[in-house]
Enzyme design. Structure first.
Site, PDB file in Angstrom:
ATOM      1  CE1 TYR A 152      -5.084   6.277   7.928  1.00  0.00           C
ATOM      2  CE2 TYR A 152      -7.044   6.969   6.726  1.00  0.00           C
ATOM      3  CZ  TYR A 152      -5.776   7.233   7.183  1.00  0.00           C
ATOM      4  OH  TYR A 152      -5.188   8.422   6.908  1.00  0.00           O
ATOM      5  CG  ASP A 181      -2.001  -0.963   1.218  1.00  0.00           C
ATOM      6  OD1 ASP A 181      -2.026  -1.796   0.298  1.00  0.00           O
ATOM      7  OD2 ASP A 181      -2.867  -0.905   2.114  1.00  0.00           O
ATOM      8  CG  ASP A 182       0.222   3.742   2.478  1.00  0.00           C
ATOM      9  OD1 ASP A 182      -0.962   3.576   2.133  1.00  0.00           O
ATOM     10  OD2 ASP A 182       0.577   3.796   3.664  1.00  0.00           O
ATOM     11  CG  HIS A 221      -4.321   2.810  -0.359  1.00  0.00           C
ATOM     12  ND1 HIS A 221      -5.184   2.017   0.334  1.00  0.00           N
ATOM     13  CD2 HIS A 221      -3.435   3.263   0.582  1.00  0.00           C
ATOM     14  CE1 HIS A 221      -4.849   1.987   1.617  1.00  0.00           C
ATOM     15  NE2 HIS A 221      -3.789   2.756   1.787  1.00  0.00           N
ATOM     16  CG  HIS A 274       2.382   0.076   4.316  1.00  0.00           C
ATOM     17  ND1 HIS A 274       2.165  -0.891   5.281  1.00  0.00           N
ATOM     18  CD2 HIS A 274       1.219   0.757   4.193  1.00  0.00           C
ATOM     19  CE1 HIS A 274       0.926  -0.770   5.733  1.00  0.00           C
ATOM     20  NE2 HIS A 274       0.322   0.214   5.091  1.00  0.00           N
ATOM     21  CG  HIS A 300      -3.828   7.230   2.625  1.00  0.00           C
ATOM     22  ND1 HIS A 300      -4.072   7.127   3.981  1.00  0.00           N
ATOM     23  CD2 HIS A 300      -3.294   6.043   2.263  1.00  0.00           C
ATOM     24  CE1 HIS A 300      -3.689   5.922   4.402  1.00  0.00           C
ATOM     25  NE2 HIS A 300      -3.216   5.247   3.370  1.00  0.00           N
TER      26      HIS A 300
HETATM   27 NI    NI Z   1      -2.604   3.241   3.500  1.00  0.00          NI
END
Ligand code: NI
Length: 399
Positions: free
Chosen positions: A173, A81-82, A132, A224, A136
């Site tokens: 989250y 992610d991210d 995602h 991540h 965010h």
């Molecule tokens: Ni995230």
């Protein structure tokens, strides 16, 4: 008389001369051949020869790598992610490429805009690119209109970067409400194994967690792609997982091959879904995938008594041709998992789905969702969807 004799002699001489000339002019087959050979023989070019380099090694035409997924064998989906991240994303892709492994990247739209290159590469490699969100934010706290706008904006960044508009979304989250779960036109997917790499930022801890997790077949591992420590963990975990016999697949591949369904829009695939579904015996083949060949599965040699072999068991939306469901799943016995699953530590809560556990999940300021089902196949996953307190997501601090 004399005269006559000399005339005869002259005639004789003339005749023999003609014979000589004739013989000389006639082609000498042997010689001709020799000349031909000489002409066609490689000219020796004495002085240059030695300087010529030795024969080049024969160029091996590189065998194209054919990816094969065996639905009856263990598989696990790595997810990141991210990102994308200028440095770390590329390194993770290098590692995946080296081991012919694929993963799924849930990228943040605004990050994609700032750093599009890795996303194009992911798509080219066959990795899955999921969304995602764009900014965010906690989607469960947004109005539906702004939520949809956020996801659409992210999609534009993905397509501009060379990836298809994602069909999968991982809510930041893990926070979802009814709208997020079922009214965005996308499939929402969370995870089952949380390495908490964002918290520890310690490669060894991430490695230890995964290596000591236990059975990983069918699991979705969360990491991540913005930490060097995660890159180092991936460098160890990818080959280790393969040595353990796990096929590294994307989330959609895991859904199709292990769970036997394709992610559907407006559906939520959270911890409960994965915990309560077992390996399917009717895997779905995805376009472009190669399944292991099973010769005995070929119905050709079957005697004629079986005229209409009714080859339609129950694989529905399979697009392309050569998939034979009967051949692939070499009778994967109904796994004994349910039995051993009776011992799962977590007792289903009456009202809240989240297993009560000491460790509060990281990215989860969301309200509780899903009601737990009794037979839990795996017992470890931390429910991604417990609120209680909000931990700032690392991505928010990331440029
Ligand atoms: Ni995230």
């Amino acid at each position: 008389m004399n005269r006559l004799f000399s005339l005869f002699l002259t005639l004789l001489m003339l005749l023999s001369c003609t014979a000589c000339v004739g013989r000389a002019a006639a082609p000498d087959p042997a010689r001709g051949q020799a000349e031909t050979l000489e002409a066609s023989a490689p000219q020796p070019r004495e002085p240059e020869e030695p300087s010529a380099p030795a024969e080049e090694p024969p160029v091996q035409p590189e065998e194209p790598y054919v990816r094969v997924i065996d639905p009856s064998k263990p598989m696990v989906a790595l997810t990141f992610d991210d990102g994308p991240d200028e440095v770390c994303s590329g390194r993770i892709l290098d590692i995946l490429e080296e081991y012919h492994a694929l993963a799924t990247f849930f990228e943040v739209g605004r990050n994609v805009l700032a750093c599009p290159e890795p996303v194009g590469r992911m798509a080219e490699m066959g990795c899955e690119v999921g969304s995602h969100s764009n900014a965010h934010k906690d989607l469960s706290k947004m109005k539906k209109s702004s939520l949809l706008r956020d996801l659409d904006t992210a999609d534009e960044a993905f397509t501009a970067a060379g990836a298809p508009a994602p069909t999968l979304v991982r809510p930041p989250y893990g926070a979802v409400n009814k709208t997020v779960k079922s009214a965005t036109g996308r499939a929402m997917v969370t995870w089952t194994v949380d390495t908490e790499d964002w918290r520890s930022r310690d490669a060894q801890k991430v490695i230890d967690y995964v290596q000591n997790y236990g059975e990983l077949d069918g699991e979705i591992i969360l990491m991540h792609s913005i930490y060097e420590s995660t890159v180092e963990a991936v460098r160890v975990l990818v080959p280790w997982l393969q040595e353990q016999g796990y096929q590294l697949v994307t989330v959609t591949e895991l859904m199709a091959y292990y769970y036997g369904e394709l992610p559907q829009p407006d559906h939520f695939y959270g911890y409960t879904y994965f915990a309560t579904h077992d390996r399917t015996d009717t895997p779905i083949e995805l376009p472009g995938m190669h399944l292991p060949e099973e010769p005995e599965a070929d119905p050709a040699p079957v005697p004629e008594q079986d005229p209409a072999p009714d080859p339609v068991p129950d694989t529905p939306e399979v697009p392309s041709a050569p998939f034979d469901p009967t051949g692939i799943v070499a009778a994967p016995e109904p796994e004994p998992e349910p039995e051993e699953a009776q011992e799962p530590a977590k007792t289903p809560e009456p009202s809240v789905e989240a297993p009560t556990e000491a460790l509060p999940p990281p990215e989860t300021p969301a309200p509780p969702q899903e009601t737990p089902k009794a037979p839990v196949k795996k017992d470890t996953g931390k429910e991604p969807l417990t609120p209680s307190f909000s931990i700032p997501n690392p991505a928010m601090f990331y440029p």
